[in-house]
Design an enzyme around this catalytic site. Structure first.
Site, PDB file in Angstrom:
ATOM      1  N   ARG A   1       0.378  -1.076  -0.105  1.00  0.00           N
ATOM      2  CA  ARG A   1       0.066   0.136   0.097  1.00  0.00           C
ATOM      3  C   ARG A   1       0.806   1.087  -0.177  1.00  0.00           C
ATOM      4  NH1 ARG A   1      -2.066  -3.599   2.876  1.00  0.00           N
ATOM      5  NH2 ARG A   1      -1.126  -2.844   5.260  1.00  0.00           N
TER       6      ARG A   1
ATOM      7  N   GLU B   1       2.796  -5.326  13.255  1.00  0.00           N
ATOM      8  CA  GLU B   1       1.407  -5.403  14.129  1.00  0.00           C
ATOM      9  C   GLU B   1       0.964  -6.737  13.955  1.00  0.00           C
ATOM     10  OE1 GLU B   1      -1.544  -3.329  13.226  1.00  0.00           O
ATOM     11  OE2 GLU B   1      -2.468  -4.148  15.777  1.00  0.00           O
TER      12      GLU B   1
HETATM   13  P1  AMP Z   1       4.429  -2.054  11.930  1.00  0.00           P
HETATM   14  O1  AMP Z   1       5.294  -2.802  11.696  1.00  0.00           O
HETATM   15  O2  AMP Z   1       3.450  -2.469  12.957  1.00  0.00           O
HETATM   16  O3  AMP Z   1       4.629  -0.480  12.384  1.00  0.00           O
HETATM   17  O4  AMP Z   1       3.186  -2.121  10.563  1.00  0.00           O
HETATM   18  C1  AMP Z   1       2.414  -1.382   9.751  1.00  0.00           C
HETATM   19  C2  AMP Z   1       2.662  -2.131   8.177  1.00  0.00           C
HETATM   20  O5  AMP Z   1       1.485  -3.458   8.494  1.00  0.00           O
HETATM   21  C3  AMP Z   1       2.481  -0.960   7.285  1.00  0.00           C
HETATM   22  O6  AMP Z   1       3.224  -1.441   5.796  1.00  0.00           O
HETATM   23  C4  AMP Z   1       0.932  -1.112   7.699  1.00  0.00           C
HETATM   24  O7  AMP Z   1       0.269  -1.945   5.885  1.00  0.00           O
HETATM   25  C5  AMP Z   1       0.563  -2.471   8.192  1.00  0.00           C
HETATM   26  N1  AMP Z   1      -0.195  -3.058   9.164  1.00  0.00           N
HETATM   27  C6  AMP Z   1       0.034  -3.188   9.964  1.00  0.00           C
HETATM   28  N2  AMP Z   1      -0.872  -2.975  11.627  1.00  0.00           N
HETATM   29  C7  AMP Z   1      -1.876  -2.210  10.453  1.00  0.00           C
HETATM   30  C8  AMP Z   1      -3.446  -2.085  10.373  1.00  0.00           C
HETATM   31  N3  AMP Z   1      -3.876  -2.059  11.822  1.00  0.00           N
HETATM   32  N4  AMP Z   1      -4.412  -2.139   9.329  1.00  0.00           N
HETATM   33  C9  AMP Z   1      -3.845  -2.111   8.467  1.00  0.00           C
HETATM   34  N5  AMP Z   1      -2.543  -1.677   8.220  1.00  0.00           N
HETATM   35  C10 AMP Z   1      -1.696  -1.913   8.595  1.00  0.00           C
END
Ligand code: AMP
Length: 179
Positions: free
Chosen positions: A67, A104
């Site tokens: 995305r 996440e």
């Molecule tokens: P993080 O590494 O946990 O900050 O996760 C960020 C990445 O995972 C980004 O590339 C987001 O597109 C995706 N992501 C993580 N959590 C979500 C969520 N709740 N909704 C949509 N995309 C998420």
């Protein structure tokens, strides 16, 4: 991008859809496809990120698969600078730097081409959601491994309750929406 127009914030907020228990139980997925499908809203986001890139005098815009690509590519176009993809493992054909990371809802490996940047190139990193920060920290590491300098991050949305900012300390971080 500091003080955002409340009308714009309301417009964008209404176009991000919560999808509970996707891709795993307990995760509330922030689905940006309604926003992408709205021309005015999509343009607001791209224009805001482009303004940031202009202020930071960036040499290229990095998007994180997948995305992040959708948002970063038009920002690069608007600025007249290059777009550089950071991709999931095994997708880039050339020599790469790789970085394992936790996000996440799982763990993965991100890669960047070793020759993606001129030495010292100023880089804006763009993604849709800042959650736990693992993805952003891995992206910063990869840009640096490839000789670039991250001047800032731009996210459409921050899940503030997860505290992801702590993983990219001392960095300008701009977000359009915080939940
Ligand atoms: P993080 O590494 O946990 O900050 O996760 C960020 C990445 O995972 C980004 O590339 C987001 O597109 C995706 N992501 C993580 N959590 C979500 C969520 N709740 N909704 C949509 N995309 C998420």
């Amino acid at each position: 991008m500091g003080g955002h127009d409340p009308a714009v914030t309301a417009l964008l907020t209404g176009l991000v859809r919560d999808v509970p228990d996707y891709p795993k139980p307990g995760i509330v997925f922030k689905d940006i496809t309604p926003l992408l499908g709205d021309g005015a809203a999509f343009r607001q986001v791209v224009d805001a990120f482009a303004e940031l890139g202009r202020d930071q005098r960036v040499d290229a815009v990095v998007g994180i698969e997948a995305r992040g690509f959708i948002l970063a590519a038009p920002v690069a176009y608007a600025l007249g600078v290059g777009f550089v993809p950071i991709r999931k493992e095994g997708k880039l054909p050339g020599l790469t730097h790789a970085r394992e990371y936790a996000l996440e809802y799982g763990e993965a490996v991100l890669e960047v081409h070793q020759d993606a940047f001129r030495p010292g190139a100023r880089i804006l990193v763009v993604d849709d959601v800042l959650a736990t920060g693992g993805t952003a920290a891995a992206a910063k590491h990869l840009v640096e491994m490839a000789g670039g300098v991250v001047t800032g991050f731009a996210f459409l949305m921050e899940l503030g309750f997860l505290g992801g900012r702590a993983l990219i300390p001392a960095m300008p971080i701009d977000v359009l929406l915080t939940v």
